[in-house]
Scaffold this active site. Structure first.
Site, short mmCIF file in Angstrom:
data_model
loop_
_atom_site.label_atom_id
_atom_site.label_comp_id
_atom_site.label_asym_id
_atom_site.label_seq_id
_atom_site.Cartn_x
_atom_site.Cartn_y
_atom_site.Cartn_z
N HIS A 130 -61.91 21.61 61.97
CA HIS A 130 -62.81 21.51 63.12
C HIS A 130 -64.24 21.82 62.71
O HIS A 130 -64.89 22.69 63.28
CB HIS A 130 -62.36 22.44 64.25
CG HIS A 130 -62.80 22.00 65.61
ND1 HIS A 130 -63.35 22.85 66.53
CD2 HIS A 130 -62.76 20.77 66.19
CE1 HIS A 130 -63.64 22.18 67.64
NE2 HIS A 130 -63.29 20.91 67.46
N HIS A 153 -62.19 33.51 68.54
CA HIS A 153 -61.81 32.38 67.67
C HIS A 153 -60.30 32.18 67.73
O HIS A 153 -59.78 31.67 68.72
CB HIS A 153 -62.31 32.66 66.26
CG HIS A 153 -62.25 31.49 65.32
ND1 HIS A 153 -62.06 30.19 65.74
CD2 HIS A 153 -62.35 31.41 63.97
CE1 HIS A 153 -62.06 29.38 64.71
NE2 HIS A 153 -62.22 30.10 63.62
N PHE A 160 -60.98 27.31 78.96
CA PHE A 160 -61.48 26.11 79.62
C PHE A 160 -62.83 25.77 79.00
O PHE A 160 -63.68 26.64 78.80
CB PHE A 160 -61.66 26.33 81.13
CG PHE A 160 -60.39 26.28 81.92
CD1 PHE A 160 -60.03 25.13 82.61
CD2 PHE A 160 -59.56 27.39 81.98
CE1 PHE A 160 -58.86 25.09 83.35
CE2 PHE A 160 -58.39 27.36 82.72
CZ PHE A 160 -58.03 26.20 83.41
N HIS A 190 -65.38 23.51 76.10
CA HIS A 190 -65.73 23.68 74.69
C HIS A 190 -67.10 23.07 74.47
O HIS A 190 -67.37 21.95 74.89
CB HIS A 190 -64.70 22.99 73.78
CG HIS A 190 -64.79 23.43 72.35
ND1 HIS A 190 -65.86 23.13 71.54
CD2 HIS A 190 -63.93 24.16 71.59
CE1 HIS A 190 -65.66 23.64 70.34
NE2 HIS A 190 -64.51 24.28 70.34
N ARG A 228 -58.55 17.59 71.87
CA ARG A 228 -57.30 18.04 71.26
C ARG A 228 -56.28 18.49 72.30
O ARG A 228 -55.07 18.38 72.09
CB ARG A 228 -57.58 19.19 70.28
CG ARG A 228 -58.50 18.81 69.13
CD ARG A 228 -58.96 20.04 68.36
NE ARG A 228 -59.74 20.93 69.21
CZ ARG A 228 -60.17 22.14 68.84
NH1 ARG A 228 -59.87 22.60 67.62
NH2 ARG A 228 -60.89 22.88 69.66
N ASP A 278 -56.89 25.96 73.26
CA ASP A 278 -56.26 27.28 73.41
C ASP A 278 -55.36 27.31 74.64
O ASP A 278 -54.29 27.93 74.63
CB ASP A 278 -57.34 28.36 73.51
CG ASP A 278 -58.16 28.46 72.24
OD1 ASP A 278 -57.56 28.64 71.16
OD2 ASP A 278 -59.40 28.34 72.31
N ARG A 321 -55.14 25.65 60.09
CA ARG A 321 -56.54 25.70 59.68
C ARG A 321 -56.70 26.05 58.20
O ARG A 321 -57.75 25.77 57.60
CB ARG A 321 -57.30 26.69 60.56
CG ARG A 321 -58.82 26.67 60.40
CD ARG A 321 -59.44 25.29 60.65
NE ARG A 321 -59.12 24.74 61.94
CZ ARG A 321 -59.76 25.03 63.07
NH1 ARG A 321 -60.78 25.86 63.06
NH2 ARG A 321 -59.40 24.45 64.21
N ARG A 339 -76.50 31.43 50.36
CA ARG A 339 -77.14 32.74 50.44
C ARG A 339 -78.34 32.66 51.38
O ARG A 339 -79.49 32.53 50.96
CB ARG A 339 -77.59 33.18 49.04
CG ARG A 339 -77.73 34.69 48.81
CD ARG A 339 -78.74 35.33 49.70
NE ARG A 339 -79.04 36.72 49.36
CZ ARG A 339 -79.79 37.50 50.10
NH1 ARG A 339 -80.31 37.04 51.24
NH2 ARG A 339 -80.04 38.74 49.73
#
Length: 377
Positions: free
Chosen positions: A206, A241, A277, A279, A288, A320, A345, A364
């Site tokens: 993703h 997450h 609910f 995204h 998805r 989710d 993942r 960096r």
């Protein structure tokens, strides 16, 4: 998530309506129907304010960098995946379509640019399968594997497959069959194998999410690929997450007591966004979620909650929510969503790790210091 009317958006932007609509079509401003009047649209305040600040003049480099780190402009170049026009693409292929037939091993072949479907067979079995065993298994690899830099792609692909195999061995039943069948067998629900397969494919990658960024930064140091997966696992453990589906438990319980509509209304009146609910990357809903929910019958209490939530908030259930529904539909363990998420993942983390190693560059960034200044002498 705050939404404003067209009039408010135009006042902030200082532009004509055509410019507002153009920014929506280009994905710069999210829009959704107004629940009180479907003929009108609402616009995401954060997006409007970000564009409005740009119109005041070119922002300094540090402002651009600060904006990019949180859902802003792309900061890394990748050929692995993207979200475009409401579709999730894996190297140009529609992930929702892939989920109809592909396996996690097949998706690994695609994302890793491997020559054949990747085999994640494993005969070892953790004494107590679960996330704790997964952390231990991957940490052991990370402590003993060779650094990624200076090694051939053939050897790195072997390391990647072995890392996922170790992870699968810590989470699923042993065997040479595909990992979705091993998970279904581990949980005693062979009838859940195909929905689990779909979930693994849909969650494999993703773009540059938090855990993938952690994995990619780790890989940029030349660390073993297994160390990149360990970093991804650590980031995935957060409630914003990988464990986001757990945040739905309170809403589900409230819906059981009060009814779905009353529960959603109470949640919204408290000024809280509905968990699971919407995204930010999908203006018309997380693609998805329907791709996964099409593979099983949603339990009635969750179906009613999905309908009430979408109707009252204007946001559609996301992946989710779909994982929560999958878990409830088949009576899977409470940690099934995180288990599926982590195993899936890991394939995406490794794709990004391989891509980063190929660049040979260290990630960096600099920090913008706002602390105490030294005394003037």
């Amino acid at each position: 998530m705050s939404w404003i009317s067209a009039e408010q958006a135009l006042a902030l932007l200082g532009t004509k309506p055509q410019t507002l609509y153009a920014n929506v079509s280009r994905g710069r401003i999210a829009a959704r129907p107004d629940p009180s009047d479907p003929r009108r649209s609402l616009y995401r305040r954060d997006d409007v304010e970000r564009l409005a600040s740009r119109h005041k003049g070119r922002p300094p480099a540090k402002a651009v960098a600060a904006e990019a780190i949180a859902w802003g402009e792309p900061v890394l170049t990748t050929a692995i995946s993207t979200v475009r026009n409401g579709r999730l693409l894996y190297r140009g292929q529609d992930a929702a379509r892939l989920a109809e037939t592909a396996t996690l091993g097949g998706v690994a072949r695609l994302l890793w640019n491997a020559s054949a479907e990747v085999d994640f067979a494993g005969r070892a079995r953790a004494l107590q399968p679960g996330m704790a065993a997964a952390y231990r298994a991957v940490a052991e690899l990370a402590a003993t594997d060779l650094p990624a830099n200076g090694r051939s792609l053939t050897l790195l692909l072997r390391d990647a497959a072995r890392t996922v195999s170790f992870l699968a061995g810590a989470l699923a039943a042993p065997g040479t069959d595909p990992v979705h069948e091993r998970l279904a067998r581990q949980w005693g629900r062979p009838d859940a194998a195909d929905p689990i397969r779909r979930a693994l494919v849909l969650l494999a990658e993703h773009e540059l999410n938090a855990s993938t960024f952690a994995a990619r930064v780790t890989a940029s140091t030349g660390a073993p690929l297994s160390a990149a997966v360990l970093a991804g696992l650590a980031a995935l453990s957060g409630p914003l997450h990988g464990t986001a589906s757990q945040s739905m438990a309170g809403l589900v319980e409230e819906a059981r007591r009060l009814g779905p509509e009353a529960a959603v209304n109470a949640h919204l009146r408290r000024g809280q966004p509905l968990p699971c609910f919407g995204h930010r990357l999908y203006l018309d809903g997380d693609v998805r979620a329907p791709a996964l929910m099409a593979s099983f019958v949603m339990p009635p209490h969750l179906a009613a909650l999905a309908e009430a939530g979408e109707r009252l908030s204007g946001e559609k259930p996301n992946i989710d929510f779909a994982l929560t529904g999958l878990t409830a539909a088949f009576g899977l363990p409470d940690d099934a969503p995180l288990t599926i998420f982590a195993l899936a993942r890991s394939v995406g983390w490794l794709a990004h790790a391989l891509e980063q190693v190929e660049t040979g560059a260290l990630i960096r960034p600099r920090a913008h210091y706002v602390g105490v200044e030294p005394p003037v002498e």
